[in-house]
Design a protein around this motif. Structure first.
Motif, PDB file in Angstrom:
ATOM      1  N   SER A 187      34.258  34.327  43.086  1.00 39.20           N
ATOM      2  CA  SER A 187      34.324  32.880  42.951  1.00 39.20           C
ATOM      3  C   SER A 187      35.617  32.488  42.264  1.00 39.20           C
ATOM      4  O   SER A 187      36.189  33.237  41.488  1.00 39.20           O
ATOM      5  CB  SER A 187      33.116  32.370  42.171  1.00 39.20           C
ATOM      6  N   SER A 188      36.074  31.297  42.552  1.00 39.97           N
ATOM      7  CA  SER A 188      37.349  30.854  41.987  1.00 39.97           C
ATOM      8  C   SER A 188      37.172  30.233  40.612  1.00 39.97           C
ATOM      9  O   SER A 188      36.074  29.855  40.218  1.00 39.97           O
ATOM     10  CB  SER A 188      38.013  29.848  42.933  1.00 39.97           C
ATOM     11  N   VAL A 189      38.270  30.163  39.899  1.00 40.73           N
ATOM     12  CA  VAL A 189      38.297  29.475  38.607  1.00 40.73           C
ATOM     13  C   VAL A 189      38.886  28.107  38.892  1.00 40.73           C
ATOM     14  O   VAL A 189      40.038  27.981  39.309  1.00 40.73           O
ATOM     15  CB  VAL A 189      39.149  30.250  37.582  1.00 40.73           C
ATOM     16  N   THR A 190      38.092  27.076  38.681  1.00 40.79           N
ATOM     17  CA  THR A 190      38.467  25.713  39.030  1.00 40.79           C
ATOM     18  C   THR A 190      38.488  24.833  37.784  1.00 40.79           C
ATOM     19  O   THR A 190      38.011  25.239  36.713  1.00 40.79           O
ATOM     20  CB  THR A 190      37.450  25.124  40.024  1.00 40.79           C
ATOM     21  N   PRO A 191      38.989  23.611  37.932  1.00 38.16           N
ATOM     22  CA  PRO A 191      38.892  22.680  36.802  1.00 38.16           C
ATOM     23  C   PRO A 191      37.450  22.467  36.338  1.00 38.16           C
ATOM     24  O   PRO A 191      37.210  22.291  35.144  1.00 38.16           O
ATOM     25  CB  PRO A 191      39.503  21.391  37.358  1.00 38.16           C
ATOM     26  N   GLU A 224      37.885  39.380  37.050  1.00 35.99           N
ATOM     27  CA  GLU A 224      37.210  39.325  38.340  1.00 35.99           C
ATOM     28  C   GLU A 224      38.126  38.735  39.407  1.00 35.99           C
ATOM     29  O   GLU A 224      38.194  39.241  40.523  1.00 35.99           O
ATOM     30  CB  GLU A 224      35.944  38.474  38.184  1.00 35.99           C
ATOM     31  N   ARG A 225      38.840  37.711  39.050  1.00 33.97           N
ATOM     32  CA  ARG A 225      39.716  37.059  40.032  1.00 33.97           C
ATOM     33  C   ARG A 225      40.913  37.930  40.375  1.00 33.97           C
ATOM     34  O   ARG A 225      41.390  37.913  41.504  1.00 33.97           O
ATOM     35  CB  ARG A 225      40.191  35.702  39.508  1.00 33.97           C
ATOM     36  N   ARG A 265      38.517  27.798  49.652  1.00 34.75           N
ATOM     37  CA  ARG A 265      37.118  27.978  49.265  1.00 34.75           C
ATOM     38  C   ARG A 265      36.778  29.457  49.214  1.00 34.75           C
ATOM     39  O   ARG A 265      37.153  30.225  50.073  1.00 34.75           O
ATOM     40  CB  ARG A 265      36.185  27.291  50.265  1.00 34.75           C
ATOM     41  N   THR A 266      36.082  29.835  48.177  1.00 35.99           N
ATOM     42  CA  THR A 266      35.575  31.192  48.069  1.00 35.99           C
ATOM     43  C   THR A 266      34.090  31.084  47.826  1.00 35.99           C
ATOM     44  O   THR A 266      33.516  30.006  47.965  1.00 35.99           O
ATOM     45  CB  THR A 266      36.267  31.957  46.926  1.00 35.99           C
ATOM     46  N   THR A 267      33.458  32.143  47.403  1.00 33.27           N
ATOM     47  CA  THR A 267      32.020  32.075  47.163  1.00 33.27           C
ATOM     48  C   THR A 267      31.725  31.096  46.046  1.00 33.27           C
ATOM     49  O   THR A 267      32.611  30.689  45.302  1.00 33.27           O
ATOM     50  CB  THR A 267      31.466  33.456  46.786  1.00 33.27           C
ATOM     51  N   GLY A 268      30.495  30.733  45.902  1.00 33.92           N
ATOM     52  CA  GLY A 268      30.069  29.689  44.975  1.00 33.92           C
ATOM     53  C   GLY A 268      30.585  29.822  43.556  1.00 33.92           C
ATOM     54  O   GLY A 268      30.772  30.909  43.055  1.00 33.92           O
ATOM     55  N   LEU A 269      30.754  28.697  42.935  1.00 27.66           N
ATOM     56  CA  LEU A 269      31.249  28.624  41.565  1.00 27.66           C
ATOM     57  C   LEU A 269      30.121  28.955  40.609  1.00 27.66           C
ATOM     58  O   LEU A 269      29.058  28.355  40.660  1.00 27.66           O
ATOM     59  CB  LEU A 269      31.764  27.208  41.281  1.00 27.66           C
ATOM     60  N   GLN A 270      30.352  29.916  39.755  1.00 29.27           N
ATOM     61  CA  GLN A 270      29.378  30.252  38.722  1.00 29.27           C
ATOM     62  C   GLN A 270      29.812  29.537  37.459  1.00 29.27           C
ATOM     63  O   GLN A 270      30.833  29.850  36.883  1.00 29.27           O
ATOM     64  CB  GLN A 270      29.335  31.751  38.479  1.00 29.27           C
ATOM     65  N   THR A 271      29.017  28.550  37.033  1.00 26.44           N
ATOM     66  CA  THR A 271      29.379  27.828  35.821  1.00 26.44           C
ATOM     67  C   THR A 271      28.525  28.228  34.639  1.00 26.44           C
ATOM     68  O   THR A 271      28.859  27.898  33.522  1.00 26.44           O
ATOM     69  CB  THR A 271      29.273  26.303  36.019  1.00 26.44           C
ATOM     70  N   GLN A 272      27.423  28.895  34.878  1.00 28.48           N
ATOM     71  CA  GLN A 272      26.569  29.310  33.776  1.00 28.48           C
ATOM     72  C   GLN A 272      26.961  30.705  33.336  1.00 28.48           C
ATOM     73  O   GLN A 272      27.138  31.582  34.167  1.00 28.48           O
ATOM     74  CB  GLN A 272      25.100  29.329  34.207  1.00 28.48           C
ATOM     75  N   PRO A 273      27.099  30.960  32.039  1.00 34.38           N
ATOM     76  CA  PRO A 273      27.357  32.321  31.589  1.00 34.38           C
ATOM     77  C   PRO A 273      26.171  33.221  31.930  1.00 34.38           C
ATOM     78  O   PRO A 273      25.043  32.758  32.050  1.00 34.38           O
ATOM     79  CB  PRO A 273      27.543  32.199  30.086  1.00 34.38           C
ATOM     80  N   ALA A 274      26.431  34.503  32.070  1.00 33.96           N
ATOM     81  CA  ALA A 274      25.393  35.456  32.441  1.00 33.96           C
ATOM     82  C   ALA A 274      24.250  35.474  31.431  1.00 33.96           C
ATOM     83  O   ALA A 274      23.099  35.548  31.797  1.00 33.96           O
ATOM     84  CB  ALA A 274      25.996  36.844  32.585  1.00 33.96           C
TER      85      ALA A 274
END
Length: 175
Positions: A3-7, A56-57, A155-164
């Motif tokens: 997943s990408s790092v976005t604003p 990861e990126r 676009r890449t796979t879904g944005l993960q905004t929640q920490p693990a």
């Protein structure tokens, strides 16, 4: 693909940092060592998550385009700010657990202040205030730095905004 790092990712991190900073005590009476260690753990978690996200990126650097590179630089700067705040909280823990005499002012070996719990609480609260300022500065920098206008990240796979793993709950004795 990662997943990408976005604003939006950076805004989420900024929000978490602001929330944590808002819970830091500002008075000596509100200082609690158990909560301090929890705060250190939570901040360490955020730092680790930010670093893992960047790593990861860059496992496939050819998929990291210029707009995301800008976001990754902002993430790296935020990681540095988090590390400085973490260091400040570690100093607070050191003062509170090893005493005024050894860590703060060595010349006070015979002073009654060296093990005074109130002095230790004051010093710990001051460190908390400094860490709060650092986190708020870091969060503000995450929000205000802008990515180039008109650029788009593929676009890449879904944005993960929640920490693990979520932060540990706060102790109820906070004033």
């Amino acid at each position: 693909m990662s997943s990408s790092v976005t604003p939006a990712t950076l805004d989420y991190l900024a929000q978490r940092l602001d929330e944590l900073a808002a819970q830091f005590p500002t008075s000596p009476d509100a200082v609690d060592l158990v909560t301090l260690t929890d705060d250190i753990g939570t901040l360490g978690h955020h730092l680790q998550h930010a670093i893992e996200r960047a790593q990861e990126r860059f496992t496939a650097p050819e998929t990291v385009y210029p707009p995301e590179r800008v976001a990754l630089v902002r993430l790296a700067r935020a990681a540095a700010g988090i590390a400085r705040a973490l260091d400040t909280l570690a100093e607070a823990l050191t003062y509170a657990t090893t005493g005024f005499q050894r860590e703060a002012v060595e010349d006070l070996a015979h002073s009654p202040l060296r093990n005074d719990p109130e002095v230790l609480r004051i010093m710990t609260a001051e460190k908390y205030v400094a860490a709060r300022a650092r986190l708020r500065h870091t969060a503000a920098a995450l929000r205000t730095a802008s990515t180039p206008a008109g650029s788009s990240t593929p676009r890449t796979t879904g944005l993960q905004t929640q920490p693990a793993a979520g932060p540990q709950p706060r102790q109820p004795n906070r004033h």
